[in-house]
Design a protein around this motif. Structure first.
Motif, mmCIF file in Angstrom:
data_model
loop_
_atom_site.group_PDB
_atom_site.id
_atom_site.type_symbol
_atom_site.label_atom_id
_atom_site.label_comp_id
_atom_site.label_asym_id
_atom_site.label_seq_id
_atom_site.Cartn_x
_atom_site.Cartn_y
_atom_site.Cartn_z
ATOM 1 N N UNK A 174 1.731 -8.141 -11.145
ATOM 2 C CA UNK A 174 2.132 -9.369 -10.455
ATOM 3 C C UNK A 174 1.661 -9.383 -9.008
ATOM 4 N N UNK A 175 0.780 -8.449 -8.663
ATOM 5 C CA UNK A 175 0.208 -8.421 -7.322
ATOM 6 C C UNK A 175 1.097 -7.801 -6.267
ATOM 7 N N UNK A 176 2.141 -7.071 -6.670
ATOM 8 C CA UNK A 176 3.062 -6.483 -5.704
ATOM 9 C C UNK A 176 2.515 -5.198 -5.080
ATOM 10 N N UNK A 177 1.659 -4.483 -5.809
ATOM 11 C CA UNK A 177 1.083 -3.239 -5.299
ATOM 12 C C UNK A 177 -0.438 -3.353 -5.359
ATOM 13 N N UNK A 178 -1.087 -3.152 -4.240
ATOM 14 C CA UNK A 178 -2.549 -3.235 -4.183
ATOM 15 C C UNK A 178 -3.194 -1.869 -4.383
ATOM 16 N N UNK A 234 0.891 -1.155 0.000
ATOM 17 C CA UNK A 234 0.000 0.000 0.000
ATOM 18 C C UNK A 234 0.933 1.208 0.000
ATOM 19 N N UNK A 235 0.919 1.963 -1.076
ATOM 20 C CA UNK A 235 1.852 3.068 -1.276
ATOM 21 C C UNK A 235 1.189 4.396 -0.893
ATOM 22 N N UNK A 236 1.931 5.230 -0.167
ATOM 23 C CA UNK A 236 1.472 6.569 0.181
ATOM 24 C C UNK A 236 2.635 7.510 -0.101
ATOM 25 N N UNK A 237 2.373 8.606 -0.830
ATOM 26 C CA UNK A 237 3.470 9.517 -1.096
ATOM 27 C C UNK A 237 3.055 10.820 -1.745
ATOM 28 N N UNK A 238 3.977 11.767 -1.673
ATOM 29 C CA UNK A 238 3.850 13.058 -2.337
ATOM 30 C C UNK A 238 4.779 12.964 -3.541
ATOM 31 N N UNK A 239 4.224 12.750 -4.728
ATOM 32 C CA UNK A 239 5.038 12.475 -5.910
ATOM 33 C C UNK A 239 5.680 13.738 -6.467
ATOM 34 N N UNK A 240 6.974 13.651 -6.802
ATOM 35 C CA UNK A 240 7.613 14.792 -7.486
ATOM 36 C C UNK A 240 6.920 15.009 -8.830
ATOM 37 N N UNK A 241 6.536 16.232 -9.104
ATOM 38 C CA UNK A 241 5.743 16.510 -10.303
ATOM 39 C C UNK A 241 6.438 16.108 -11.594
ATOM 40 N N UNK A 242 7.749 16.227 -11.641
ATOM 41 C CA UNK A 242 8.454 15.966 -12.896
ATOM 42 C C UNK A 242 8.604 14.482 -13.226
ATOM 43 N N UNK A 243 8.304 13.589 -12.275
ATOM 44 C CA UNK A 243 8.371 12.141 -12.570
ATOM 45 C C UNK A 243 7.102 11.400 -12.147
#
Length: 131
Positions: free
Chosen positions: A45-49, A22-31
């Motif tokens: 492959x089921x690595x990220x839900x 379960x990913x939580x983040x503030x993504x850099x706009x340029x990427x």
């Protein structure tokens, strides 16, 4: 985990953590797009839900845009195919330091489980869609 987000081996990380991430983040706009594509690939492959992230408002609008609208494009197609994206709300620049020159958004992605994704593609490998 402190790693380069674009170099992370999400399947290995998920295995070491005992299940889908379960990913939580503030993504850099340029990427932002590169990161989201990496998470979508890992979801195959089921690595990220799921992922709950902040990103530039205009990018978020493109991701959730309905068909036959000006904002509908590759980001809409890919992320509405791989996941159920939800744009929760707009975030003003004043809540960040330093302040960006654009509005941000909080977006959630609930990625399809691999079996549902594979059934949706009817045998076509998702990675081949971007070649």
């Amino acid at each position: 985990t402190h790693q380069d987000v674009l170099q992370t081996d999400y399947p290995a990380l998920a295995q070491s953590e005992g299940g889908p991430l379960h990913i939580v983040g503030n993504l850099p706009y340029y990427i932002t797009s590169q990161i989201l594509f990496a998470l979508a690939d890992a979801s195959h492959v089921g690595a990220v839900r799921c992922a709950t992230v902040t990103m530039q408002w205009e990018v978020a609008q493109r991701i959730v845009s309905p068909t036959r609208t000006k904002d509908y494009g590759i980001l809409s197609v890919v992320f509405q195919l791989y996941a159920s994206p939800t744009l929760h709300f707009k975030i003003p620049p004043t809540v960040f330091y330093p302040q960006p020159k654009v509005d941000s958004a909080l977006v959630n992605f609930e990625f399809l489980p691999p079996n549902e994704l594979h059934a949706k593609f009817l045998g076509v490998k998702p990675q081949n869609l971007r070649r």
